[in-house]
Design an enzyme around this catalytic site. Sequence first.
Site, PDB file in Angstrom:
ATOM      1  N   SER A  62       0.835  -1.197   0.000  1.00 26.09           N
ATOM      2  CA  SER A  62       0.000   0.000   0.000  1.00 26.09           C
ATOM      3  C   SER A  62       0.871   1.248   0.000  1.00 26.09           C
ATOM      4  CB  SER A  62      -0.905   0.032   1.231  1.00 26.09           C
ATOM      5  OG  SER A  62      -0.097   0.038   2.392  1.00 26.09           O
ATOM      6  N   TYR A  96      -3.109   0.864  -2.984  1.00 26.81           N
ATOM      7  CA  TYR A  96      -4.251   1.433  -2.273  1.00 26.81           C
ATOM      8  C   TYR A  96      -3.743   2.236  -1.085  1.00 26.81           C
ATOM      9  CZ  TYR A  96      -3.506  -2.390   1.003  1.00 26.81           C
ATOM     10  OH  TYR A  96      -2.938  -3.253   1.901  1.00 26.81           O
TER      11      TYR A  96
END
Length: 116
Positions: free
Chosen positions: A25, A58
């Site tokens: 991430s 993300y």
Amino acid sequence: MFIEVVKSKIHRVTVTEANLNYIGSITIDEDLLDAANLIANEKVSIVNNNNGERFETYIIKGERGSGVVCLNGAAARKAQPGDIIIVMSYAMMDFEEAKTFKPSVVFPDTATNKLI
């Protein structure tokens, strides 16, 4: 007809950390997320201005006011601390709506990653 357009952009922010052993991430200061209309778990595209790498990951919400921009997991191989990156998210919308849509774009101070 629907098209994909830029929804949010953090333009030229400095990577502060790279944590290869995390589960993947990008961690971003919550102040930057709010200003750019981004949320935790949102898919983003990253462009590294230093080496030309482009990848998707993300968002994880980082500590507010910290200036943190940390690439985690495999993404940590795509940039190193000190690199300048651009973070972008996209949205699908009706073609007519897209003609007048204005994305949220922020230009943080690259020395501190704080909002100017």
